[in-house]
Design a protein around this motif. Sequence first.
Motif, PDB file in Angstrom:
ATOM      1  N   LEU A 137       6.197  14.603   2.510  1.00 53.44           N
ATOM      2  CA  LEU A 137       5.013  13.851   2.086  1.00 53.44           C
ATOM      3  C   LEU A 137       4.858  12.570   2.883  1.00 53.44           C
ATOM      4  O   LEU A 137       3.725  12.161   3.196  1.00 53.44           O
ATOM      5  CB  LEU A 137       5.107  13.547   0.588  1.00 53.44           C
ATOM      6  N   GLU A 138       5.959  11.941   3.224  1.00 46.52           N
ATOM      7  CA  GLU A 138       5.879  10.737   4.057  1.00 46.52           C
ATOM      8  C   GLU A 138       5.382  11.083   5.455  1.00 46.52           C
ATOM      9  O   GLU A 138       4.580  10.321   6.043  1.00 46.52           O
ATOM     10  CB  GLU A 138       7.254  10.065   4.125  1.00 46.52           C
ATOM     11  N   TRP A 139       5.813  12.200   6.004  1.00 44.98           N
ATOM     12  CA  TRP A 139       5.334  12.598   7.331  1.00 44.98           C
ATOM     13  C   TRP A 139       3.831  12.879   7.305  1.00 44.98           C
ATOM     14  O   TRP A 139       3.114  12.559   8.263  1.00 44.98           O
ATOM     15  CB  TRP A 139       6.094  13.840   7.786  1.00 44.98           C
ATOM     16  N   ARG A 140       3.351  13.419   6.196  1.00 45.98           N
ATOM     17  CA  ARG A 140       1.919  13.699   6.051  1.00 45.98           C
ATOM     18  C   ARG A 140       1.141  12.489   5.534  1.00 45.98           C
ATOM     19  O   ARG A 140      -0.044  12.583   5.260  1.00 45.98           O
ATOM     20  CB  ARG A 140       1.717  14.875   5.111  1.00 45.98           C
ATOM     21  N   GLN A 141       1.847  11.352   5.424  1.00 40.11           N
ATOM     22  CA  GLN A 141       1.222  10.081   5.017  1.00 40.11           C
ATOM     23  C   GLN A 141       0.561  10.195   3.639  1.00 40.11           C
ATOM     24  O   GLN A 141      -0.583   9.765   3.443  1.00 40.11           O
ATOM     25  CB  GLN A 141       0.214   9.618   6.069  1.00 40.11           C
ATOM     26  N   LYS A 142       1.313  10.712   2.689  1.00 41.37           N
ATOM     27  CA  LYS A 142       0.839  10.865   1.313  1.00 41.37           C
ATOM     28  C   LYS A 142       1.529   9.877   0.381  1.00 41.37           C
ATOM     29  O   LYS A 142       1.713  10.142  -0.800  1.00 41.37           O
ATOM     30  CB  LYS A 142       1.104  12.288   0.826  1.00 41.37           C
ATOM     31  N   GLN A 143       1.869   8.699   0.909  1.00 42.82           N
ATOM     32  CA  GLN A 143       2.622   7.744   0.098  1.00 42.82           C
ATOM     33  C   GLN A 143       1.849   7.255  -1.129  1.00 42.82           C
ATOM     34  O   GLN A 143       2.455   6.773  -2.085  1.00 42.82           O
ATOM     35  CB  GLN A 143       3.042   6.538   0.946  1.00 42.82           C
ATOM     36  N   HIS A 144       0.558   7.342  -1.128  1.00 48.11           N
ATOM     37  CA  HIS A 144      -0.227   6.867  -2.260  1.00 48.11           C
ATOM     38  C   HIS A 144      -0.640   7.996  -3.196  1.00 48.11           C
ATOM     39  O   HIS A 144      -1.396   7.774  -4.147  1.00 48.11           O
ATOM     40  CB  HIS A 144      -1.484   6.137  -1.766  1.00 48.11           C
ATOM     41  N   VAL A 185       4.660   9.818  -5.649  1.00 53.38           N
ATOM     42  CA  VAL A 185       5.263   8.943  -6.658  1.00 53.38           C
ATOM     43  C   VAL A 185       6.175   9.743  -7.579  1.00 53.38           C
ATOM     44  O   VAL A 185       7.307   9.341  -7.888  1.00 53.38           O
ATOM     45  CB  VAL A 185       4.174   8.216  -7.473  1.00 53.38           C
ATOM     46  N   LEU A 186       5.718  10.898  -8.010  1.00 57.51           N
ATOM     47  CA  LEU A 186       6.544  11.747  -8.856  1.00 57.51           C
ATOM     48  C   LEU A 186       7.802  12.207  -8.106  1.00 57.51           C
ATOM     49  O   LEU A 186       8.889  12.296  -8.689  1.00 57.51           O
ATOM     50  CB  LEU A 186       5.739  12.960  -9.335  1.00 57.51           C
ATOM     51  N   GLY A 187       7.624  12.499  -6.826  1.00 58.66           N
ATOM     52  CA  GLY A 187       8.771  12.911  -6.024  1.00 58.66           C
ATOM     53  C   GLY A 187       9.810  11.815  -5.896  1.00 58.66           C
ATOM     54  O   GLY A 187      11.020  12.079  -5.975  1.00 58.66           O
ATOM     55  N   ARG A 188       9.355  10.559  -5.727  1.00 58.43           N
ATOM     56  CA  ARG A 188      10.307   9.452  -5.619  1.00 58.43           C
ATOM     57  C   ARG A 188      11.054   9.231  -6.922  1.00 58.43           C
ATOM     58  O   ARG A 188      12.261   8.983  -6.939  1.00 58.43           O
ATOM     59  CB  ARG A 188       9.580   8.172  -5.210  1.00 58.43           C
ATOM     60  N   TRP A 189      10.363   9.307  -8.040  1.00 60.65           N
ATOM     61  CA  TRP A 189      11.027   9.139  -9.331  1.00 60.65           C
ATOM     62  C   TRP A 189      11.971  10.304  -9.614  1.00 60.65           C
ATOM     63  O   TRP A 189      13.064  10.109 -10.164  1.00 60.65           O
ATOM     64  CB  TRP A 189       9.997   8.992 -10.452  1.00 60.65           C
ATOM     65  N   ALA A 190      11.552  11.506  -9.249  1.00 63.43           N
ATOM     66  CA  ALA A 190      12.429  12.663  -9.438  1.00 63.43           C
ATOM     67  C   ALA A 190      13.692  12.531  -8.591  1.00 63.43           C
ATOM     68  O   ALA A 190      14.804  12.840  -9.043  1.00 63.43           O
ATOM     69  CB  ALA A 190      11.682  13.949  -9.080  1.00 63.43           C
ATOM     70  N   LEU A 191      13.536  12.047  -7.352  1.00 61.16           N
ATOM     71  CA  LEU A 191      14.699  11.859  -6.487  1.00 61.16           C
ATOM     72  C   LEU A 191      15.648  10.820  -7.072  1.00 61.16           C
ATOM     73  O   LEU A 191      16.868  11.002  -7.051  1.00 61.16           O
ATOM     74  CB  LEU A 191      14.241  11.439  -5.089  1.00 61.16           C
ATOM     75  N   LEU A 192      15.096   9.734  -7.636  1.00 61.64           N
ATOM     76  CA  LEU A 192      15.930   8.697  -8.228  1.00 61.64           C
ATOM     77  C   LEU A 192      16.728   9.247  -9.413  1.00 61.64           C
ATOM     78  O   LEU A 192      17.940   9.008  -9.526  1.00 61.64           O
ATOM     79  CB  LEU A 192      15.064   7.521  -8.672  1.00 61.64           C
ATOM     80  N   ILE A 193      16.058   9.985 -10.278  1.00 61.13           N
ATOM     81  CA  ILE A 193      16.737  10.526 -11.463  1.00 61.13           C
ATOM     82  C   ILE A 193      17.813  11.537 -11.068  1.00 61.13           C
ATOM     83  O   ILE A 193      18.951  11.485 -11.556  1.00 61.13           O
ATOM     84  CB  ILE A 193      15.708  11.166 -12.418  1.00 61.13           C
ATOM     85  N   GLY A 242      11.225   0.948  -1.144  1.00 57.44           N
ATOM     86  CA  GLY A 242       9.839   0.831  -1.591  1.00 57.44           C
ATOM     87  C   GLY A 242       9.663   0.753  -3.092  1.00 57.44           C
ATOM     88  O   GLY A 242       8.532   0.785  -3.590  1.00 57.44           O
ATOM     89  N   PHE A 243      10.793   0.667  -3.834  1.00 55.71           N
ATOM     90  CA  PHE A 243      10.707   0.596  -5.296  1.00 55.71           C
ATOM     91  C   PHE A 243      10.115  -0.760  -5.723  1.00 55.71           C
ATOM     92  O   PHE A 243      10.449  -1.796  -5.141  1.00 55.71           O
ATOM     93  CB  PHE A 243      12.109   0.762  -5.886  1.00 55.71           C
ATOM     94  N   PRO A 244       9.230  -0.834  -6.760  1.00 58.37           N
ATOM     95  CA  PRO A 244       8.665   0.299  -7.519  1.00 58.37           C
ATOM     96  C   PRO A 244       7.524   0.949  -6.741  1.00 58.37           C
ATOM     97  O   PRO A 244       6.763   0.273  -6.056  1.00 58.37           O
ATOM     98  CB  PRO A 244       8.155  -0.357  -8.788  1.00 58.37           C
ATOM     99  N   TRP A 245       7.425   2.256  -6.884  1.00 58.07           N
ATOM    100  CA  TRP A 245       6.434   3.005  -6.131  1.00 58.07           C
ATOM    101  C   TRP A 245       5.119   2.976  -6.892  1.00 58.07           C
ATOM    102  O   TRP A 245       4.994   3.538  -7.988  1.00 58.07           O
ATOM    103  CB  TRP A 245       6.908   4.443  -5.937  1.00 58.07           C
ATOM    104  N   LEU A 246       4.127   2.334  -6.314  1.00 54.87           N
ATOM    105  CA  LEU A 246       2.802   2.208  -6.938  1.00 54.87           C
ATOM    106  C   LEU A 246       1.853   3.106  -6.169  1.00 54.87           C
ATOM    107  O   LEU A 246       1.329   2.738  -5.118  1.00 54.87           O
ATOM    108  CB  LEU A 246       2.323   0.751  -6.898  1.00 54.87           C
ATOM    109  N   GLY A 247       1.657   4.283  -6.675  1.00 51.90           N
ATOM    110  CA  GLY A 247       0.780   5.234  -6.011  1.00 51.90           C
ATOM    111  C   GLY A 247      -0.497   5.433  -6.786  1.00 51.90           C
ATOM    112  O   GLY A 247      -0.893   4.632  -7.619  1.00 51.90           O
ATOM    113  N   GLY A 248      -1.189   6.504  -6.488  1.00 55.60           N
ATOM    114  CA  GLY A 248      -2.439   6.823  -7.169  1.00 55.60           C
ATOM    115  C   GLY A 248      -3.573   6.812  -6.192  1.00 55.60           C
ATOM    116  O   GLY A 248      -3.857   5.783  -5.558  1.00 55.60           O
ATOM    117  N   ASP A 249      -4.245   7.950  -6.062  1.00 58.62           N
ATOM    118  CA  ASP A 249      -5.366   8.044  -5.114  1.00 58.62           C
ATOM    119  C   ASP A 249      -6.526   7.171  -5.516  1.00 58.62           C
ATOM    120  O   ASP A 249      -7.251   6.641  -4.680  1.00 58.62           O
ATOM    121  CB  ASP A 249      -5.834   9.495  -5.022  1.00 58.62           C
ATOM    122  N   SER A 250      -6.724   6.989  -6.834  1.00 52.97           N
ATOM    123  CA  SER A 250      -7.858   6.174  -7.279  1.00 52.97           C
ATOM    124  C   SER A 250      -7.702   4.753  -6.842  1.00 52.97           C
ATOM    125  O   SER A 250      -8.666   4.105  -6.408  1.00 52.97           O
ATOM    126  CB  SER A 250      -7.973   6.256  -8.812  1.00 52.97           C
TER     127      SER A 250
END
Length: 327
Positions: A241-248, A253-261, A314-322
């Motif tokens: 997702l980072e390579w595809r520039q989907k950080q927002h 965001v769900l992937g980062r939280w899942a990785l942390l857990i 990058g924590f906390p990850w503040l994403g959201g397309d809106s």
Amino acid sequence: MVARSVGRRRTKRRRESEAEKRDSGDKRGGDEGRGRGVGEEERKTRGPEKERERSARARDERCPRREGSSSMPSRTAGARLGDTGARFVLSYPNEKLAVFAASLIGFFLLGFLIRYVVQHVLGVKAPPNILSNTVSTLHALIVVSTAAYTFINGDGDIGSGAEASWIGSVGLVISAAYFIWDIHNMIVTGFEPLVPLLLHHVISGISMAVIAGWVPRAVWYTCILQMTEGTVPISNVVTLLEWRQKQHSTAYVLGRWALLIVWLVLRIAIVLYFLFPVWRDWAGMTDIMHFLALNGPALLVFNIGALFSMVLKGFPWLGGDSKAKQS
């Protein structure tokens, strides 16, 4: 008349006595002669035998015989150590060696096939690290499955003489082959930071290969640490997702939280749990098992460092397309 008769009897007895003495003398002489003959024959026979024994001892001193010979002199410590090392290496189970070779060749072939299909068939220009993540994901899924199966169906078995899990041993051999492939891959692709992960791969790969081949009683314990590979698929999704520039995106965001857990559970908590059965069974372990058990604390330090340097980046990850659209 009477005197003449008595004289004849005395003369006869004297002659008989002299004849008996001659007979006994001849008999002793014959025995002595025979004894001298036997002694000479024994000396003639024993002489060459002693000569052959002296020659054999001299030959053995120059060229020691193989083990098992009664006349072999004590060997040097270096020679005995060399023989022990050769037997140690050659004692690696052939079936596990075959699994190792097949896995190593398979990882290289799979990496080449993925790169060819993506770049030449699909025409997608993806960086090498993204393509190699497919191989690492497949490896993680395989070995986490074998490690979890071994962990669930065992409990150390120290001192009980139980055989090591075949499935667990195969999983360790596959990981040892994968680490060799990944070391080559990291060097070719210029992975950064290289040194920490390189040390991790070398230490882990050697330890798993040794345990799978020569320390079967340590397989169950090592499979606990091998389950930490369960974080790899999620980490690879985040990297994609980072390579595809989907950080927002929400997915990122769900992937980062899942990785942390998952990291806290598999990379921290499960390694801490590993220390419990090791402490419980420490008295029944061999010296080599004590040494290999140090992989646990070392891996814990490595995982804690990666938690702060990679997982929490990058924590906390503040994403959201809106939110991205509003800005």
